[in-house]
Design an enzyme around this catalytic site. Structure first.
Site, PDB file in Angstrom:
ATOM      1  N   CYS A   2      -6.991   3.301 -47.373  1.00  0.00           N
ATOM      2  CA  CYS A   2      -8.267   3.799 -47.894  1.00  0.00           C
ATOM      3  C   CYS A   2      -9.541   2.776 -47.128  1.00  0.00           C
ATOM      4  CB  CYS A   2      -8.459   3.545 -49.604  1.00  0.00           C
ATOM      5  SG  CYS A   2      -6.968   4.429 -50.179  1.00  0.00           S
ATOM      6  N   ARG A  27     -11.073   6.322 -42.302  1.00  0.00           N
ATOM      7  CA  ARG A  27      -9.857   5.825 -43.054  1.00  0.00           C
ATOM      8  C   ARG A  27      -9.383   6.529 -44.232  1.00  0.00           C
ATOM      9  NH1 ARG A  27      -9.449   0.105 -41.968  1.00  0.00           N
ATOM     10  NH2 ARG A  27      -8.187   0.092 -43.744  1.00  0.00           N
ATOM     11  N   GLY A 101      -4.426  -0.552 -50.256  1.00  0.00           N
ATOM     12  CA  GLY A 101      -3.103  -1.028 -50.290  1.00  0.00           C
ATOM     13  C   GLY A 101      -2.271  -0.390 -51.519  1.00  0.00           C
ATOM     14  N   GLU A 479       2.087  12.201 -25.686  1.00  0.00           N
ATOM     15  CA  GLU A 479       0.839  12.047 -26.392  1.00  0.00           C
ATOM     16  C   GLU A 479       0.016  13.420 -26.411  1.00  0.00           C
ATOM     17  OE1 GLU A 479      -2.716  10.572 -27.696  1.00  0.00           O
ATOM     18  OE2 GLU A 479      -0.419  10.020 -27.918  1.00  0.00           O
ATOM     19  N   LYS A 483      -1.565  15.056 -29.700  1.00  0.00           N
ATOM     20  CA  LYS A 483      -2.883  15.150 -30.120  1.00  0.00           C
ATOM     21  C   LYS A 483      -3.095  16.570 -30.313  1.00  0.00           C
ATOM     22  CE  LYS A 483      -4.542  11.944 -29.072  1.00  0.00           C
ATOM     23  NZ  LYS A 483      -3.838  11.156 -30.462  1.00  0.00           N
ATOM     24  N   HIS A 502      18.290  20.749 -22.198  1.00  0.00           N
ATOM     25  CA  HIS A 502      19.423  20.334 -23.144  1.00  0.00           C
ATOM     26  C   HIS A 502      19.000  20.743 -24.756  1.00  0.00           C
ATOM     27  CE1 HIS A 502      21.493  18.441 -20.187  1.00  0.00           C
ATOM     28  NE2 HIS A 502      20.346  17.814 -19.812  1.00  0.00           N
ATOM     29  N   LYS A 599      -7.326   7.006 -39.889  1.00  0.00           N
ATOM     30  CA  LYS A 599      -6.983   6.278 -38.693  1.00  0.00           C
ATOM     31  C   LYS A 599      -6.477   5.118 -38.623  1.00  0.00           C
ATOM     32  CE  LYS A 599      -8.987   5.486 -34.601  1.00  0.00           C
ATOM     33  NZ  LYS A 599      -8.704   6.383 -33.630  1.00  0.00           N
TER      34      LYS A 599
END
Length: 604
Positions: A2, A27, A101, A479, A483, A502, A599
């Protein structure tokens, strides 16, 4: 995971609290709230939804007061409801608290408090904190003692800011979750991250685990958990406040994609001189005793770590990239003083990466961190820190920091190969170091000439999206897929190109475009793998230079400038970022605030 903000000083606090929450919304954006000390009680305003909704609700009733706390939430305990939003208050509303937390012993604390007559109105772990604080206020000689007794009872991770009715003060403590103090000529701020108050001050103090503080109009007092006075250094953050804004772009993500040339220039500056790598705190001989290297990282940083691992392996150095969340339990093999552990973390606060870093230190390894944030927990916990210098990144989907991490690790790989016995630099290392200074210019070229929007329009209605690459481009493919899935919510997977046959080839249809990355190194096999998918009907989108052989067989082409293979994959990555961005726009996704994500992942 948070975001918390607190402010004390002259004038009303509410405007600065709300702007701080807007700056911290990356956040968490499940719910938001503020509490203000108004002289006749603590006024609390909170609701589920984004900060903009809270802001709209305050228009008709703006709370007054020069002391306040605020919170934007990413849910861990309980769904995003008005009741579960922070701040939380005590039984009599005498105390208000915001928290980042996880309180691991909240069940036991809640049961104990219920036995004393406390009633709870939320599903959160946080609500036990104001109730516990109020309980201790009954018998403690002063508020500071009661707060200290409260935080001593908490197990887990926390950054806490609290108000007590009738007192112009903010009580704060940190254990395992980030907390930063901002200093601004008689105004004082607390926040989970610097952008919260960057419009007001760049002078900060980083809390360390076990630190407590009392913020009053006259100043700040910091102590340890025993009440002993402590002093922490004031540091100056060299970030322009405009760097934390959108700068006229529709989304932070688009801005951060487009500012990669500047970020990369900062990353590279001064680090290659006269054909040699010069990394500040790592002079020749630093790594003479290293036998093997472990990378630990999560998410996008893990893909950058894969990039670094491949470069070290190419140089004959034993290297392995581990997902930080698995490192402690996965028995990575013998770890000794001859093991170098490289923790890669944009924020420097990623809980899993910090856990792996601490474990490595406990076992005697040499530990360095590659991070973006000076003063972060990772930077202070590791033996040394190597900064990527990318500037603040607000978009939840990392873009410019991946590029800067990969370049930093590429330069570090040269530094390691020069020191480690038995390692060998690639024969074209001179060309690699010479062309790194062309990278910002080449990224600019990609940004100016890209046809990513047209590619997105052509394929966005597809069923699934595959990304393939070999060697360094395996990391780029992974990556690219991350995204895409993060911001479009569409199914996307990244594979080592040779792995298609495979198993994943069973999923290939005419409705599954395959983005294949070509950098001039090992491309023949990747081209063959792409053709195998194309033979099953899949359209091939080649990410390659203009004169590459693959253009003759590809269905579509994303062009990258001709350059050294180590840097070509990073140019391909920019194209894939843009495809993801434009696809998400076409699908009308909330690009900067993808669902269920935040984030900085500060909880395990």
């Amino acid at each position: 995971m948070c975001g918390i903000i607190a402010r004390i000083g002259e004038g009303d606090a509410i405007t600065k609290l709300v702007s701080g929450l807007e700056n911290l919304e990356y956040r968490g954006y499940d719910s938001a709230g503020v509490a203000v000390q108004n002289g006749s009680g603590i006024s609390v305003y909170k609701r589920s939804g984004q900060v903009s909704e809270l802001k709209d609700s305050l228009v008709s009733s703006v709370p007054k007061g020069n002391v306040g706390i605020g919170h934007t939430r990413w849910s861990t305990h309980g769904p995003p409801t008005d009741e579960n939003a922070h701040p939380h208050t005590s039984q009599t509303d005498e105390v208000a608290v915001v928290h980042n937390g996880i309180i691991e012993n909240y069940t036991e604390l809640k049961e104990m408090l219920r036995e004393k007559g406390h009633e709870f109105t939320s599903d959160t772990d946080t609500e036990v904190i104001p109730h516990l604080f109020e309980q201790y206020l009954e018998d403690a000689p002063d508020n500071v003692t009661a707060f200290r007794q409260t935080v001593r009872d908490l197990e887990g991770s926390y950054a806490v800011a609290a108000l007590v009715d009738g007192e112009d003060a903010i009580y704060a403590a940190r254990q395992g979750s980030p907390l930063i103090l901002g200093l601004d000529n008689g105004e004082y701020y607390l926040a989970s991250d610097v952008p919260a108050f960057l419009d007001h001050t760049e002078d900060v103090v980083y809390f360390e685990d076990g630190d407590m503080a009392i913020l009053e109009p006259t100043g700040v007092t910091m102590t340890d958990m025993e009440g002993n006075r402590i002093n922490r250094d004031v540091e100056h953050i060299d970030w322009d406040p405009e760097d934390a804004g959108k700068g006229g772009y529709d989304h932070y993500m688009l801005k951060e994609i487009n500012t990669q040339p500047n970020a990369l220039s900062n990353t590279i500056e001064g680090r290659v001189q006269d054909g040699e790598v010069n990394l500040e705190d790592f002079p020749p001989g630093t790594f003479d005793n290293v036998d093997d290297v472990h990378f630990v990282a999560c998410g996008t940083s893990y893909h950058a770590a894969l990039y670094g691992q491949q470069l070290l392996s190419n140089a004959g150095i034993r290297a392995q990239a581990f997902r930080a969340s698995e490192y402690v339990d996965a028995s990575p093999g013998p770890v000794s003083e001859n093991t170098l552990v490289i923790a890669v973390t944009q924020s420097g606060e990623t809980a899993d990466t910090l856990g792996a870093l601490r474990q490595a230190k406990t076992e005697g390894a040499q530990v360095i961190t590659v991070t973006n944030v000076v003063g972060s927990t990772a930077a202070r916990t590791a033996d040394e820190a190597l900064f990527i210098r990318a500037g603040p990144e607000i978009g939840v989907a990392a873009t410019k920091t991946f590029s800067s991490q990969a370049v930093t690790l590429s330069l570090l790989s040269v530094r390691l190969a020069e020191d480690i016995d038995g390692a060998s630099l690639p024969g074209d290392v001179d060309e690699m170091l010479e062309t790194v200074y062309d990278l910002p210019k080449h990224v600019d070229q990609v940004l100016e000439t890209t046809n990513a929007r047209a590619i997105a329009e052509k394929y966005t209605d597809s069923e699934s999206f595959f990304f393939i690459g070999r060697g360094l481009n395996n990391a780029v493919a992974k990556e690219g897929a991350l995204k895409f899935k993060e911001i479009t919510y569409e199914h996307a997977e990244g594979f080592a190109s040779g792995e298609l046959k495979h198993g994943p080839l069973a999923l290939v249809t005419p409705d599954t475009p395959v983005f294949a990355v070509f950098s001039g190194d090992g491309d023949g096999k990747t081209m063959k793998n792409a053709e195998e998918a194309q033979a099953r009907g899949a359209p091939i989108v080649a990410v390659a230079s203009a004169d590459h052989d693959v253009i003759d067989i590809a269905d579509s082409h994303l062009e990258i400038p001709e350059t050294h293979p180590v840097w070509a994959g990073l140019l391909a990555n920019v194209q894939l970022q843009l495809v993801s961005y434009y696809a998400a726009r076409l699908l009308d996704r909330p690009i900067d605030k993808p669902r269920n994500l935040a984030k900085s992942v500060t909880v395990e």
